[in-house]
Design a protein around this motif. Structure first.
Motif, PDB file in Angstrom:
ATOM      1  N   PHE A 192       0.840  -1.193   0.000  1.00  0.00           N
ATOM      2  CA  PHE A 192       0.000   0.000   0.000  1.00  0.00           C
ATOM      3  C   PHE A 192       0.875   1.242   0.000  1.00  0.00           C
ATOM      4  CE2 PHE A 192      -2.579  -3.286   1.938  1.00  0.00           C
ATOM      5  CZ  PHE A 192      -3.813  -3.100   1.349  1.00  0.00           C
ATOM      6  N   SER A 193       0.477   2.229  -0.776  1.00  0.00           N
ATOM      7  CA  SER A 193       1.222   3.484  -0.803  1.00  0.00           C
ATOM      8  C   SER A 193       0.759   4.410   0.307  1.00  0.00           C
ATOM      9  CB  SER A 193       1.042   4.195  -2.150  1.00  0.00           C
ATOM     10  OG  SER A 193       1.719   5.440  -2.130  1.00  0.00           O
ATOM     11  N   GLY A 194       1.713   5.006   1.002  1.00  0.00           N
ATOM     12  CA  GLY A 194       1.416   6.055   1.961  1.00  0.00           C
ATOM     13  C   GLY A 194       1.940   7.400   1.508  1.00  0.00           C
ATOM     14  N   ILE A 195       2.459   7.446   0.284  1.00  0.00           N
ATOM     15  CA  ILE A 195       2.904   8.695  -0.339  1.00  0.00           C
ATOM     16  C   ILE A 195       1.902   9.021  -1.441  1.00  0.00           C
ATOM     17  CG2 ILE A 195       4.725   9.834  -1.683  1.00  0.00           C
ATOM     18  CD1 ILE A 195       5.618   9.379   1.138  1.00  0.00           C
ATOM     19  N   GLU A 196       1.246  10.165  -1.332  1.00  0.00           N
ATOM     20  CA  GLU A 196       0.109  10.463  -2.205  1.00  0.00           C
ATOM     21  C   GLU A 196       0.469  10.427  -3.688  1.00  0.00           C
ATOM     22  OE1 GLU A 196      -1.604  10.572   1.447  1.00  0.00           O
ATOM     23  OE2 GLU A 196       0.361  11.316   0.865  1.00  0.00           O
ATOM     24  N   LEU A 197       1.604  10.982  -4.048  1.00  0.00           N
ATOM     25  CA  LEU A 197       1.961  11.017  -5.464  1.00  0.00           C
ATOM     26  C   LEU A 197       2.470   9.674  -5.976  1.00  0.00           C
ATOM     27  CD1 LEU A 197       3.544  14.554  -5.993  1.00  0.00           C
ATOM     28  CD2 LEU A 197       1.191  13.794  -6.280  1.00  0.00           C
ATOM     29  N   LEU A 198       2.586   8.693  -5.094  1.00  0.00           N
ATOM     30  CA  LEU A 198       2.989   7.352  -5.521  1.00  0.00           C
ATOM     31  C   LEU A 198       1.824   6.360  -5.485  1.00  0.00           C
ATOM     32  CD1 LEU A 198       6.534   6.962  -3.906  1.00  0.00           C
ATOM     33  CD2 LEU A 198       5.933   7.717  -6.214  1.00  0.00           C
ATOM     34  N   CYS A 199       0.613   6.829  -5.180  1.00  0.00           N
ATOM     35  CA  CYS A 199      -0.527   5.911  -5.108  1.00  0.00           C
ATOM     36  C   CYS A 199      -0.793   5.256  -6.464  1.00  0.00           C
ATOM     37  CB  CYS A 199      -1.776   6.640  -4.624  1.00  0.00           C
ATOM     38  SG  CYS A 199      -1.698   7.138  -2.890  1.00  0.00           S
ATOM     39  N   TYR A 200      -0.817   6.050  -7.522  1.00  0.00           N
ATOM     40  CA  TYR A 200      -1.025   5.474  -8.852  1.00  0.00           C
ATOM     41  C   TYR A 200       0.183   4.647  -9.300  1.00  0.00           C
ATOM     42  CZ  TYR A 200      -1.704   5.058 -13.875  1.00  0.00           C
ATOM     43  OH  TYR A 200      -1.812   4.567 -15.151  1.00  0.00           O
ATOM     44  N   PRO A 201       1.410   5.177  -9.194  1.00  0.00           N
ATOM     45  CA  PRO A 201       2.557   4.348  -9.582  1.00  0.00           C
ATOM     46  C   PRO A 201       2.631   3.022  -8.824  1.00  0.00           C
ATOM     47  CG  PRO A 201       3.237   6.630  -9.400  1.00  0.00           C
ATOM     48  CD  PRO A 201       1.827   6.557  -8.882  1.00  0.00           C
ATOM     49  N   MET A 202       2.205   3.011  -7.558  1.00  0.00           N
ATOM     50  CA  MET A 202       2.219   1.765  -6.793  1.00  0.00           C
ATOM     51  C   MET A 202       1.324   0.714  -7.441  1.00  0.00           C
ATOM     52  SD  MET A 202       3.585   0.615  -3.849  1.00  0.00           S
ATOM     53  CE  MET A 202       3.580   1.712  -2.436  1.00  0.00           C
ATOM     54  N   THR A 204       0.691   0.388 -10.545  1.00  0.00           N
ATOM     55  CA  THR A 204       1.263  -0.082 -11.814  1.00  0.00           C
ATOM     56  C   THR A 204       2.312  -1.166 -11.626  1.00  0.00           C
ATOM     57  OG1 THR A 204       3.055   1.561 -11.951  1.00  0.00           O
ATOM     58  CG2 THR A 204       0.891   2.223 -12.808  1.00  0.00           C
ATOM     59  N   ILE A 205       2.886  -1.290 -10.424  1.00  0.00           N
ATOM     60  CA  ILE A 205       3.888  -2.341 -10.186  1.00  0.00           C
ATOM     61  C   ILE A 205       3.300  -3.517  -9.409  1.00  0.00           C
ATOM     62  CG2 ILE A 205       5.806  -0.706 -10.293  1.00  0.00           C
ATOM     63  CD1 ILE A 205       6.012  -1.071  -7.169  1.00  0.00           C
ATOM     64  N   GLY A 206       1.972  -3.517  -9.258  1.00  0.00           N
ATOM     65  CA  GLY A 206       1.318  -4.636  -8.592  1.00  0.00           C
ATOM     66  C   GLY A 206       0.865  -4.349  -7.181  1.00  0.00           C
ATOM     67  N   GLY A 207       0.855  -3.074  -6.791  1.00  0.00           N
ATOM     68  CA  GLY A 207       0.417  -2.709  -5.452  1.00  0.00           C
ATOM     69  C   GLY A 207      -1.055  -3.004  -5.214  1.00  0.00           C
ATOM     70  N   ALA A 208      -1.420  -3.120  -3.922  1.00  0.00           N
ATOM     71  CA  ALA A 208      -2.801  -3.450  -3.551  1.00  0.00           C
ATOM     72  C   ALA A 208      -3.676  -2.218  -3.431  1.00  0.00           C
ATOM     73  CB  ALA A 208      -2.813  -4.211  -2.230  1.00  0.00           C
ATOM     74  N   GLY A 209      -3.064  -1.046  -3.211  1.00  0.00           N
ATOM     75  CA  GLY A 209      -3.856   0.164  -3.034  1.00  0.00           C
ATOM     76  C   GLY A 209      -3.084   1.214  -2.277  1.00  0.00           C
ATOM     77  N   SER A 210      -3.832   2.044  -1.549  1.00  0.00           N
ATOM     78  CA  SER A 210      -3.181   3.127  -0.805  1.00  0.00           C
ATOM     79  C   SER A 210      -3.859   3.320   0.539  1.00  0.00           C
ATOM     80  CB  SER A 210      -3.239   4.437  -1.598  1.00  0.00           C
ATOM     81  OG  SER A 210      -4.568   4.908  -1.684  1.00  0.00           O
ATOM     82  N   ILE A 211      -3.097   3.882   1.464  1.00  0.00           N
ATOM     83  CA  ILE A 211      -3.614   4.333   2.757  1.00  0.00           C
ATOM     84  C   ILE A 211      -3.196   5.799   2.828  1.00  0.00           C
ATOM     85  CG2 ILE A 211      -3.695   3.912   5.245  1.00  0.00           C
ATOM     86  CD1 ILE A 211      -2.738   1.048   4.680  1.00  0.00           C
ATOM     87  N   SER A 212      -4.003   6.634   2.172  1.00  0.00           N
ATOM     88  CA  SER A 212      -3.627   8.005   1.843  1.00  0.00           C
ATOM     89  C   SER A 212      -4.403   9.017   2.673  1.00  0.00           C
ATOM     90  CB  SER A 212      -3.895   8.253   0.348  1.00  0.00           C
ATOM     91  OG  SER A 212      -3.987   9.623   0.060  1.00  0.00           O
ATOM     92  N   ALA A 213      -3.685   9.940   3.304  1.00  0.00           N
ATOM     93  CA  ALA A 213      -4.333  10.970   4.117  1.00  0.00           C
ATOM     94  C   ALA A 213      -5.316  11.803   3.309  1.00  0.00           C
ATOM     95  CB  ALA A 213      -3.275  11.873   4.747  1.00  0.00           C
ATOM     96  N   THR A 214      -5.067  11.949   2.013  1.00  0.00           N
ATOM     97  CA  THR A 214      -5.964  12.738   1.162  1.00  0.00           C
ATOM     98  C   THR A 214      -7.359  12.135   1.123  1.00  0.00           C
ATOM     99  OG1 THR A 214      -4.109  13.512  -0.163  1.00  0.00           O
ATOM    100  CG2 THR A 214      -6.281  13.657  -1.178  1.00  0.00           C
ATOM    101  N   ALA A 215      -7.469  10.827   1.356  1.00  0.00           N
ATOM    102  CA  ALA A 215      -8.784  10.185   1.377  1.00  0.00           C
ATOM    103  C   ALA A 215      -9.673  10.742   2.485  1.00  0.00           C
ATOM    104  CB  ALA A 215      -8.641   8.679   1.533  1.00  0.00           C
ATOM    105  N   HIS A 241      -5.361  10.621 -10.923  1.00  0.00           N
ATOM    106  CA  HIS A 241      -4.063  10.801 -10.261  1.00  0.00           C
ATOM    107  C   HIS A 241      -3.593  12.249 -10.404  1.00  0.00           C
ATOM    108  CE1 HIS A 241       0.189  10.265  -9.299  1.00  0.00           C
ATOM    109  NE2 HIS A 241       0.509  10.671 -10.514  1.00  0.00           N
ATOM    110  N   TYR A 242      -3.671  12.768 -11.619  1.00  0.00           N
ATOM    111  CA  TYR A 242      -3.210  14.142 -11.843  1.00  0.00           C
ATOM    112  C   TYR A 242      -4.220  15.171 -11.338  1.00  0.00           C
ATOM    113  CZ  TYR A 242       0.845  12.520 -14.419  1.00  0.00           C
ATOM    114  OH  TYR A 242       2.039  11.926 -14.755  1.00  0.00           O
ATOM    115  N   GLU A 243      -5.497  14.850 -11.408  1.00  0.00           N
ATOM    116  CA  GLU A 243      -6.503  15.775 -10.884  1.00  0.00           C
ATOM    117  C   GLU A 243      -6.340  15.993  -9.381  1.00  0.00           C
ATOM    118  OE1 GLU A 243     -10.434  14.504 -11.904  1.00  0.00           O
ATOM    119  OE2 GLU A 243     -10.192  14.938 -14.048  1.00  0.00           O
ATOM    120  N   LEU A 244      -5.911  14.960  -8.679  1.00  0.00           N
ATOM    121  CA  LEU A 244      -5.759  15.058  -7.224  1.00  0.00           C
ATOM    122  C   LEU A 244      -4.459  15.739  -6.805  1.00  0.00           C
ATOM    123  CD1 LEU A 244      -7.086  11.523  -6.238  1.00  0.00           C
ATOM    124  CD2 LEU A 244      -8.031  13.699  -5.424  1.00  0.00           C
TER     125      LEU A 244
END
Length: 299
Positions: A192-202, A204-215, A241-244
């Motif tokens: 899971f990504s905890g860096i907002e600008l890496l949520c989408y890139p995560m 693309t490499i097989g990540g499960a999702g994000s735990i993002s403060a922006t949510a 990703h870019y809109e956020l």
């Protein structure tokens, strides 16, 4: 059992803030309202008492009440992953066992902050915690807060030796490190990504999702980005990703969760109160946050 739970742990896991009353008490009623809003907005899971929840400003008893409230409010509609780690090993053990006993889906355990343990000590800490419970454990690696990075090989050893360590939240700007974690731990490891600008890139490499403060502020948009990705609409996911990005940028111009709480205050969701030693952002930053929210139609 672990396999079934792992399949549920994906998408936008919202790390909900801890609201306080004007007298400084934990406001469980407003927290329940925030969680309900998250669920209505499509968030795929709920986490509490993580970085966004100001855990180091809460007593152990308050953390337990917040976890219980989250589990009760969610009522099995989505996974609940409380953060149970601290700088104190015994407290981490106690909170992790409490989370299991009260019915948490999984727990998230941070690298102990301030102490700066070596890699062998970190291995012992996480293995002891994981061995004490049966539910899944997600490691939380955030070197910018803890002053020590959980190295790739240490994570790999833990995954090899602890079947219930199923994933990691990587709040690590070193994307090479993140790629190596995935390569070492395998494609079924939940990253899971905890860096907002890496949520989408995560993703693309097989990540499960994000735990993002922006949510906390834009739950529907963050959830939609994940939905678009999982549904195969990569163009829509990249667009979101870019809109956020402008919102992500302004919410991290001061230490999380200060800007998030200021934003939620402007949105009439909470009283924007933090416990000392933290405080709300400067007037200057608040004057940046408000028009940003207006630009998204949030206020």
């Amino acid at each position: 059992m672990l396999t079934e739970i792992k399949q549920q742990l994906k998408g936008s896991i919202a790390p909900v803030i801890t609201p306080f009353t004007k007298t400084g008490d934990v406001d469980l009623e407003k927290m329940s309202a925030l969680i309900q809003w998250q669920l209505e907005s499509g968030s795929h899971g709920i986490s509490v008492t993580g970085t966004s929840g100001e855990p180091s400003s809460l007593t152990t008893e308050e953390r337990i009440r917040v976890m219980e409230n989250a589990i009760r409010t969610v009522n099995s509609r989505v996974p609940v992953i409380p953060a149970t780690g601290s700088t104190n090993h015994q407290e981490t053990m106690y909170l992790t066992k409490c989370a299991q006993d009260m019915g948490a889906t999984a727990v998230m355990v941070i690298v102990p902050y301030y102490n700066r343990p070596n890699q062998h000590a970190l291995y012992k800490h996480f293995k002891t915690v994981a061995d004490s419970v049966d539910i899944p454990v997600i490691i939380y690696n955030i070197p910018g807060r803890t002053a020590v990075n959980l190295e790739v090989e240490t994570i790999g050893r833990l995954v090899d030796d602890c079947p219930n360590i199923v994933g990691a939240k990587e709040s690590n700007k070193d994307f090479e490190h993140i790629n190596r974690v995935m390569h070492r731990c395998g494609q079924d490891f939940l990253l899971f990504s905890g860096i907002e600008l890496l949520c989408y890139p995560m993703l693309t490499i097989g990540g499960a999702g994000s735990i993002s403060a922006t949510a906390n502020v834009a739950p529907a948009q963050v959830a939609e980005m994940h939905n678009a990705w999982f549904e195969g609409d990569r163009d829509r996911a990249l667009q979101l990703h870019y809109e956020l990005m402008p919102l992500n940028d302004v919410l991290f111009k001061d230490t999380n969760p200060a800007p998030v709480k200021a934003a939620l205050g402007m949105m009439n969701k909470i009283d924007p109160i933090l416990r000392m030693p933290m405080d709300i952002p400067s007037e200057e930053l608040q004057k940046e946050i408000r028009p940003t929210l207006e630009g998204y139609g949030m206020i």
